[in-house]
Scaffold this active site. Structure first.
Site, PDB file in Angstrom:
ATOM      1  N   ASP A  67       0.808  -1.212   0.000  1.00 49.15           N
ATOM      2  CA  ASP A  67       0.000   0.000   0.000  1.00 49.15           C
ATOM      3  C   ASP A  67       0.847   1.270   0.000  1.00 49.15           C
ATOM      4  OD1 ASP A  67       0.935  -0.498   2.562  1.00 49.15           O
ATOM      5  OD2 ASP A  67      -1.022  -0.761   3.455  1.00 49.15           O
ATOM      6  N   ASN A 136      -7.630  -2.920  14.343  1.00 49.65           N
ATOM      7  CA  ASN A 136      -9.028  -3.217  13.986  1.00 49.65           C
ATOM      8  C   ASN A 136      -9.109  -4.421  13.033  1.00 49.65           C
ATOM      9  OD1 ASN A 136      -8.029  -2.172  11.630  1.00 49.65           O
ATOM     10  ND2 ASN A 136      -9.419  -0.431  11.505  1.00 49.65           N
ATOM     11  N   HIS A 138      -7.265  -4.750  10.269  1.00 50.36           N
ATOM     12  CA  HIS A 138      -6.974  -4.466   8.862  1.00 50.36           C
ATOM     13  C   HIS A 138      -5.676  -5.138   8.407  1.00 50.36           C
ATOM     14  CE1 HIS A 138      -4.798  -0.437   9.909  1.00 50.36           C
ATOM     15  NE2 HIS A 138      -3.884  -1.341   9.611  1.00 50.36           N
ATOM     16  N   GLU A 143      -9.784  -1.936   5.459  1.00 47.80           N
ATOM     17  CA  GLU A 143     -10.410  -1.645   6.747  1.00 47.80           C
ATOM     18  C   GLU A 143     -11.673  -2.491   6.923  1.00 47.80           C
ATOM     19  OE1 GLU A 143      -8.878   0.229   8.728  1.00 47.80           O
ATOM     20  OE2 GLU A 143      -7.770   1.756   7.644  1.00 47.80           O
TER      21      GLU A 143
HETATM   22  C1  F6R Z   1       1.547  -1.533   6.264  1.00 52.79           C
HETATM   23  C2  F6R Z   1       0.165  -1.947   6.341  1.00 52.79           C
HETATM   24  C3  F6R Z   1      -0.611  -1.994   7.618  1.00 52.79           C
HETATM   25  C4  F6R Z   1       0.205  -2.410   8.836  1.00 52.79           C
HETATM   26  C5  F6R Z   1      -0.670  -2.440  10.091  1.00 52.79           C
HETATM   27  C6  F6R Z   1       0.130  -2.751  11.338  1.00 52.79           C
HETATM   28  O1  F6R Z   1       2.022  -1.607   4.932  1.00 52.79           O
HETATM   29  O2  F6R Z   1      -0.378  -2.222   5.326  1.00 52.79           O
HETATM   30  O3  F6R Z   1      -1.681  -2.889   7.441  1.00 52.79           O
HETATM   31  O4  F6R Z   1       0.775  -3.655   8.625  1.00 52.79           O
HETATM   32  O5  F6R Z   1      -1.296  -1.198  10.263  1.00 52.79           O
HETATM   33  O6  F6R Z   1       0.996  -1.682  11.582  1.00 52.79           O
HETATM   34  P1  F6R Z   1       2.153  -1.760  12.665  1.00 52.79           P
HETATM   35  O7  F6R Z   1       3.100  -2.808  12.219  1.00 52.79           O
HETATM   36  O8  F6R Z   1       2.782  -0.393  12.657  1.00 52.79           O
HETATM   37  O9  F6R Z   1       1.482  -2.099  13.965  1.00 52.79           O
END
Ligand code: F6R
Length: 241
Positions: A67, A136, A138, A143
């Site tokens: 992303d 959440n 995701h 989301e």
């Molecule tokens: C990152 C991404 C997000 C993260 C998720 C967890 O490319 O797509 O889905 O993997 O938000 O984030 P952290 O690792 O910072 O807790």
């Protein structure tokens, strides 16, 4: 789904880096699906260290990131393009033209999403997709929603995601409100999936996502339907199982 228990963040990172490194040794021209955020930072550090020791070779590797924020240019230190260069690409011998991140500066969402989905398809999907897990549920920026979004798309970020990400910006107002992300279908096309999770604050969502009902309201729950998923999580993240 395999769940591998790690002692702590460092141990999780080393175990996950070992899995990625095994993939690279078994298939030197692997397509690696990569993630940003705090979860994979330790993995990238470990991979860079092994590369510098001469144990890993990225020369035939192709990468596709999950992303990117929409509207942030590549020079912005909060863009995922910048993150990947800072933590991995600038330190290993991956060919720059073989690293792919959605283009956050393409204003035409439809055009960019179509291009990126086509690119992932043309590579045959990721051989190994690395994922972090949002509070959440995701994955990528998929989301919680009434339905699983299949292909690469443009999302409006939820308040909880903006809240979680604002620590990286001067204020919540500066966090971009939209992002391009691989869809659930794009992620599920990966031949293998590696999820890394650390910390007690993720314990509840780990239990829900991997042992609860499969529902688009917990996007990561779809991973229960994938045939080759490995979760490497530390004790704290597994404490509610
Ligand atoms: C990152 C991404 C997000 C993260 C998720 C967890 O490319 O797509 O889905 O993997 O938000 O984030 P952290 O690792 O910072 O807790």
């Amino acid at each position: 789904m395999r769940i591998i228990k790690a002692e702590n963040y460092q141990d999780m990172s080393r175990k996950a880096a070992n899995i990625i490194s095994a993939q690279m040794i078994m298939k030197p021209d692997s397509v690696l699906g990569l993630a940003t955020g705090s979860s994979p930072v330790g993995i990238y550090e470990q991979l860079v260290e092994w590369y510098k020791k001469g144990d890993l070779d990225f020369s035939k590797i192709t990468t596709v990131n999950l992303d990117e924020y929409k509207g942030l240019n590549r020079e912005n230190d909060q863009s995922y393009y910048y993150f990947m260069h800072q933590h991995l690409f600038d330190h290993v011998n991956v060919r720059p033209e073989c690293t792919h991140v959605p283009d956050g500066m393409e204003a035409d969402s439809q055009k960019e999403c179509k291009r990126y989905e086509g690119l992932v398809d043309s590579l045959g999907g990721a051989d190994l997709q690395l994922l972090g897990l949002g509070h959440n549920g995701h994955i990528g920026f998929n989301e919680p929603a009434p339905v699983f979004e299949k292909a690469t798309h443009c999302v409006d970020l939820t308040e909880s995601t903006i809240e979680a990400n604002k620590r990286f910006f001067a204020s919540a107002d500066e966090v971009p409100k939209q992002a391009y992300t691989m869809g659930i279908g794009t992620i599920m096309k990966a031949k293998k999936i590696l999820v890394v999770v650390s910390g007690e604050d993720k314990a509840e969502i780990v239990a829900k996502a991997f042992y609860g009902e499969v529902t688009p309201e917990v996007p990561a729950s779809i991973l229960q339907m994938h045939q080759d998923v490995t979760v490497v999580a530390d004790k704290a993240a597994l404490s509610k199982l």
